[in-house]
Every structure is written in structure tokens, then in C-alpha cells.
Write a protein that holds these residues in place. Sequence first.
Motif, PDB file in Angstrom:
ATOM      1  N   HIS A   7     -53.390 -10.752  -9.117  1.00 13.11           N
ATOM      2  CA  HIS A   7     -54.580 -11.077  -8.926  1.00 13.11           C
ATOM      3  C   HIS A   7     -54.909 -11.506  -7.415  1.00 13.11           C
ATOM      4  N   ALA A  11     -58.487 -15.793  -7.666  1.00 10.25           N
ATOM      5  CA  ALA A  11     -59.242 -15.363  -8.792  1.00 10.25           C
ATOM      6  C   ALA A  11     -58.092 -15.634 -10.115  1.00 10.25           C
ATOM      7  N   LYS A  15     -61.710 -12.236 -13.529  1.00 10.91           N
ATOM      8  CA  LYS A  15     -62.661 -11.605 -12.379  1.00 10.91           C
ATOM      9  C   LYS A  15     -62.044 -10.557 -11.824  1.00 10.91           C
ATOM     10  N   LYS A  16     -63.096  -9.856 -11.262  1.00 10.24           N
ATOM     11  CA  LYS A  16     -62.839  -8.881 -10.472  1.00 10.24           C
ATOM     12  C   LYS A  16     -63.469  -7.510 -11.207  1.00 10.24           C
ATOM     13  N   TRP A  17     -62.508  -6.368 -10.873  1.00  8.99           N
ATOM     14  CA  TRP A  17     -62.442  -5.306 -11.380  1.00  8.99           C
ATOM     15  C   TRP A  17     -60.815  -5.266 -11.966  1.00  8.99           C
ATOM     16  N   HIS A  66     -53.587  -7.442  -5.845  1.00  8.59           N
ATOM     17  CA  HIS A  66     -54.808  -7.890  -4.482  1.00  8.59           C
ATOM     18  C   HIS A  66     -54.586  -8.569  -3.612  1.00  8.59           C
ATOM     19  N   GLY A 161     -64.759  -6.816  -4.023  1.00  9.53           N
ATOM     20  CA  GLY A 161     -64.642  -7.820  -4.993  1.00  9.53           C
ATOM     21  C   GLY A 161     -65.193  -7.147  -6.032  1.00  9.53           C
ATOM     22  N   ILE A 162     -66.163  -8.487  -7.230  1.00 10.50           N
ATOM     23  CA  ILE A 162     -67.067  -7.594  -7.884  1.00 10.50           C
ATOM     24  C   ILE A 162     -68.082  -6.902  -7.607  1.00 10.50           C
TER      25      ILE A 162
END
Length: 175
Positions: A7, A11, A15-17, A66, A161-162
Motif C-alpha cells: 500500500h 494508508a 483503505k482505498k481499493w 500503489h 484514492g477511494i
Amino acid sequence: MKVILMHGMGADPDKKWYPWLFKKIKEKNIEMIIPTLPNSENPNLGDWINEIIKCVPDNDSVLIGHSRGGVAILRWLEQLSEGKKVKKVILVATNSGKEKSSEKGFFSREGYDFEQIKSHCDNFVVIHSKDDNWVPFSAGEENAKGLGAKFKIYTNKRHFGIKESPQIPEVLEEI
């Protein structure tokens, strides 16, 4: 096969995807590891590389990074022993090796040693958005060119990001 996701800074695996991808990979009965990287708000490259090592990547492993997690993967590949390889590397919104050269050893004035990195993997994918608000699009271009990677370009996903991209189907397609 094993998939390892590193990640980004600030993060964690929840979190996120990342949870979406974890679920999709598990549905395919593929092992997936998303280590919680230490000090994600103020990361240390050596600590993050140690987390990659603990995951024991091998020639049947797909590594996904990421942002700063992608930098850690590339720096790990630079120092990998001769003859060791991984199956594939997928970089999402990953910094170039030269940005912010003073930050905790993630970056250098010289950038990445792409030839050394490519000696440890034959299959790279770079995913980047032209409107990334954290990592310039030029970093994606530099990484794709240096790695001889397949380059997947977006125009409206910012830094993945999300809110911008709760899912990145292209990552799943590449595994």
C-alpha cells in the motif's frame, strides 16, 4: 501464484481499493498478502523492503505497488540477488525514482536502475492518471518507458484514492 500488495504512504490494508482487490483475488482462490507497512505516515524504505522480504516473493509472485509502495517494490528489485525473479509487477500511481530526493531513502538523484530491476522481472504494467494530484503523470511515463511496461492511462482517477476509484478492474485483469 501469490499476489503481494504494497500500500501507499498514509494508508493501510483496509483503505482505498485494497479490500476490494483482496476480496476479488480470494474469490479466484489465489493467495494474497497485504502487509501493514510500518510507520505509513513517515515511512522508512528499509522497513518497507523488509516487509516485502517477509512475504517471500518468488518467480510465481505478482507484486502490486500503489504510490510509495511501488517505489519500495522497485527498490527491492534493484537489490535482489542475481538469478531471482518475480512473475509480474503492477505499479499504480508510483513515483519516479528521482522525486523529492531527500525523503527517507525512497528516492535518489539518479532515479531507478531500470536495467537491474528488469533483470528480476520480465512483465511490468504501469497504471497512472493524467490528473494525479500527488504523483505527476510524468513519473508514470518515466516508469513505463524505463521498464518497457504496458502503460494504462487514465484521465480522471487522480491518485487512485477511494473517492476516485473504489475499484481498479485493470489491476485484476493483469493478474
